[in-house]
Design a protein around this motif. Structure first.
Motif, PDB file in Angstrom:
ATOM      1  N   ASP A  30       7.121  13.228  -0.833  1.00  0.00           N
ATOM      2  CA  ASP A  30       6.570  13.844   0.501  1.00  0.00           C
ATOM      3  C   ASP A  30       7.610  14.974   1.015  1.00  0.00           C
ATOM      4  N   ALA A  81       7.522   5.533  -4.461  1.00  0.00           N
ATOM      5  CA  ALA A  81       6.430   6.066  -3.460  1.00  0.00           C
ATOM      6  C   ALA A  81       6.309   7.585  -3.802  1.00  0.00           C
ATOM      7  N   GLU A  87      -3.522   1.030  -5.838  1.00  0.00           N
ATOM      8  CA  GLU A  87      -4.495   1.798  -5.732  1.00  0.00           C
ATOM      9  C   GLU A  87      -5.715   1.596  -6.277  1.00  0.00           C
ATOM     10  N   SER A 100       0.761  -1.302  -0.070  1.00  0.00           N
ATOM     11  CA  SER A 100      -0.153   0.195  -0.106  1.00  0.00           C
ATOM     12  C   SER A 100       0.876   1.408   0.017  1.00  0.00           C
ATOM     13  N   VAL A 101       0.331   2.391  -0.512  1.00  0.00           N
ATOM     14  CA  VAL A 101       0.898   3.602  -0.642  1.00  0.00           C
ATOM     15  C   VAL A 101       1.387   4.079   0.880  1.00  0.00           C
ATOM     16  N   ASP A 102       0.485   4.135   1.793  1.00  0.00           N
ATOM     17  CA  ASP A 102       0.820   4.484   3.288  1.00  0.00           C
ATOM     18  C   ASP A 102       2.058   3.598   3.732  1.00  0.00           C
ATOM     19  N   SER A 103       1.826   2.304   3.593  1.00  0.00           N
ATOM     20  CA  SER A 103       3.348   1.509   4.076  1.00  0.00           C
ATOM     21  C   SER A 103       4.455   1.722   3.232  1.00  0.00           C
ATOM     22  N   ARG A 104       4.498   2.152   2.138  1.00  0.00           N
ATOM     23  CA  ARG A 104       5.663   2.493   1.603  1.00  0.00           C
ATOM     24  C   ARG A 104       6.136   3.837   1.868  1.00  0.00           C
ATOM     25  N   LEU A 105       5.429   4.805   2.190  1.00  0.00           N
ATOM     26  CA  LEU A 105       5.860   6.005   2.623  1.00  0.00           C
ATOM     27  C   LEU A 105       6.554   5.789   3.972  1.00  0.00           C
ATOM     28  N   VAL A 106       6.004   5.220   4.847  1.00  0.00           N
ATOM     29  CA  VAL A 106       6.753   4.776   6.232  1.00  0.00           C
ATOM     30  C   VAL A 106       7.974   4.347   6.130  1.00  0.00           C
TER      31      VAL A 106
END
Length: 399
Positions: A385, A382, A222, A71-77
């Motif tokens: 940010d 990713a 996504e 998932s995108v959120d997991s990638r960012l972390v």
């Protein structure tokens, strides 16, 4: 008539019959090869379909299971954590700023550190002048306050106000019918939209084709449907590589049957089929071309024109190796003149001394870094940010 003459005539008849038969066979084969499977489709272009998960049968090999991308959120972390662990740039700056006194030698050291990080001369000068002023006015040498000021100034250079979202909404189809896009729909049914089209460009060695595959995984995470166009027709391995990436996440690849085919034809076919099949996003991979080769750049311009005939490109992304420094900026300038770039994808962006390239390339082109890659893993791509990037560079544990 002698026996010898009769034999010669018979031999001649047999030879003529053999030649006529051979000619007929060759013509038949040519007609078969030249008959396109789909009306209006380029003859040398085919769609390679990813195998259906779990399908098997007599005499067939079971297809590999379709992978579920991260998932995108997991990638960012995960990517922020990787940056923070290797944040050499931020550590070097804070080490100098933490000294008891900041003399001219210290400020020169800060300047050298930022320049070596590929921040660029103008942004470096601007940042240091503002930092000097802020520290002098506030009169504070508290480490946390110094860190906060540096964070604010670095974030301003990265520019969080730039729009970094990918434009992936379907576009209206000029002409309004599926047949206009090169594909006949059911009973000539009218098409309302065409898929978002993403063009990927860049020079050899930046990891462009791999990035196309990773982007497909990101979009599948996504829950978007994706079609890949293998317009790098000069390197068969590129199409094979895309097919491998696509098969892992259930994505089809439009490719040429022969090496050296017209790349613009493949791009056009990919967009047309994507529209006919209701795909959300078409990603077109192009050959890794040297920016100083005028002929190849002209070819890229043709791909852009052909791909844009039905609707403007949704995104035109330049893949840059973050470690190439000023050479990467030269590449960016040339590609921006041909491909109307909308964003940058930075590969190999770890937290080493090259983080400043984010600022330099954005100021050079006036377009944002939209995606970053930090590793070799399939999901190591990713969205960029700005705040997370700066916090990671400064070793912020919250990042």
């Amino acid at each position: 008539m002698t026996t010898q003459q009769i034999v010669l005539i018979a031999v001649a008849i047999v030879l003529v019959a053999a030649i006529v038969t051979a000619i007929l066979v060759i013509r038949s084969r040519r007609r078969s090869e030249e008959s396109p499977s789909t009306p209006g489709a380029p003859r040398e272009v085919t769609t390679e379909v990813a195998p259906t998960p779990g399908s098997s049968g007599a005499g067939t090999t079971a297809a590999p299971a379709i992978q579920v991308p991260e998932s995108v959120d997991s990638r960012l972390v995960r990517l922020r954590g990787r940056l923070a662990r290797s944040g050499a740039l931020g550590q070097a700056l804070l080490a100098v700023l933490g000294r008891d006194t900041l003399d001219e030698e210290a400020w020169e050291e800060l300047e050298e550190t930022l320049l070596q990080a590929d921040l660029g001369l103008a942004p470096t000068t601007e940042l240091l002048e503002e930092l000097r002023t802020r520290l002098r006015v506030e009169g504070s040498r508290d480490p946390q306050r110094v860190r906060a000021i540096l964070r604010e100034l670095l974030l301003a250079q990265v520019d969080p106000t730039m729009d970094r979202s990918l434009s992936l909404d379907p576009r209206p189809l000029a002409g309004g019918r599926a047949s206009d896009a090169g594909e006949a729909g059911e009973a000539g049914e009218a098409m309302v939209n065409v898929p978002a089209t993403v063009l990927m460009v860049g020079v050899n060695g930046t990891g462009k084709t791999t990035t196309v595959g990773k982007l497909a995984r990101l979009l599948r995470a996504e829950e978007r449907t994706v079609l890949l166009g293998a317009a790098d027709t000069f390197r068969a391995a590129a199409a094979d590589q895309l097919a491998t990436w696509g098969s892992r996440v259930g994505v089809e690849v439009v490719r040429s049957e022969r090496e050296g085919a017209d790349p613009a034809s493949v791009a056009h076919e990919a967009v047309a089929r994507g529209g006919a099949e209701g795909v959300d996003v078409v990603i077109i991979d192009t050959a890794g071309r040297l920016q100083n080769k005028a002929g190849l750049m002209d070819e890229l311009g043709k791909i852009v024109r052909v791909s844009s005939r039905r609707a403007p490109l949704s995104e035109s992304l330049l893949v840059l190796d973050a470690t190439t420094g000023q050479n990467g900026l030269r590449q960016a300038r040339v590609f921006s003149e041909v491909a109307n770039l909308t964003g940058i994808v930075l590969t190999k962006l770890d937290g080493s001394a090259k983080g400043g390239i984010v600022v330099a390339v954005q100021k050079e082109l006036g377009i944002p870094v939209k995606l970053v890659g930090l590793g070799e893993g399939a999901d190591d791509l990713a969205p960029f940010d700005p705040e997370g990037f700066v916090d990671a560079l400064l070793g912020d544990k919250a990042a």
